[in-house]
Scaffold this motif. Structure first.
Motif: not given
Length: 192
Positions: A111, A122-123, A126-127, A129-130, A191
């Motif tokens: 990521n 942003t994918y 976001n991944c 962060r997740i 993720c």
């Protein structure tokens, strides 16, 4: 003489029919038996396919034969055997936990690389962060689970205190708890 010949022919025909019927039943039973494919056992019965992953830690635990299984009749033998089983279950759990953390680290690394290469996308952000939060939560939940395991073990020990098989009973309860934890860890993941 003709009666013996006729009786012999009738008996041979009956035997051939019986052999044919038995062969048909054998073929039907053989079709329902399991056959092996790489790491999976596949069973076809009633058109349902059941796959069992032979690399699954719970499967490995359940299929393992322990040397102490033969001699665990006494309270001490039972305690020693369950302790041996508990150590093996713990080793499986430790591997599952390490693999899950490594899985999180691998996805976090991917990521980060993806976020650096595609800064407008942003994918990956976001991944990332997740996955960072999920890894942190996983580590925290494992520590809380270890505390709960200790408390559950103490609870079981209080329930059988004074009994000759209490240590074995406590170990069995911990084994069950460890195997349940392995199952729960297998469900969640990073993720993509």
């Amino acid at each position: 003489m003709k009666k013996n010949l006729l009786a012999s022919i009738v008996i041979n025909v009956l035997l051939l029919i019986l052999v044919a019927l038995l062969f048909k039943e054998y073929s039907k039973a053989k079709a329902e038996l399991c056959f092996f494919k790489e790491h999976n056992i596949v069973s076809e019965k009633n058109k349902d396919v059941i796959k069992i992953d032979k690399a699954d830690p719970v499967y490995i635990y359940n299929s393992r034969k322990f040397p102490c299984d033969k001699d665990n009749g006494s309270g001490l033998g039972y305690a020693i055997c369950t302790f041996e089983r508990l150590q093996f279950a713990d080793s499986l759990l430790n591997n599952v936990v390490k693999n899950r953390v490594k899985e999180f680290d691998d996805f976090i690394k991917r990521n980060k690389e993806g976020a650096e290469k595609a800064q407008d996308n942003t994918y990956f952000v976001n991944c990332l962060r997740i996955n960072l939060a999920a890894k942190e939560n996983f580590i925290k939940s494992q520590k809380v689970w270890e505390e709960m395991r200790s408390l559950n073990s103490e609870d079981v020990k209080l329930g059988c205190d004074g009994g000759s098989g209490c240590t074995g009973i406590t170990n069995d309860a911990e084994i069950k708890y460890v195997l349940e934890r392995i199952e729960k860890i297998k469900i969640g993941g990073p993720c993509f």
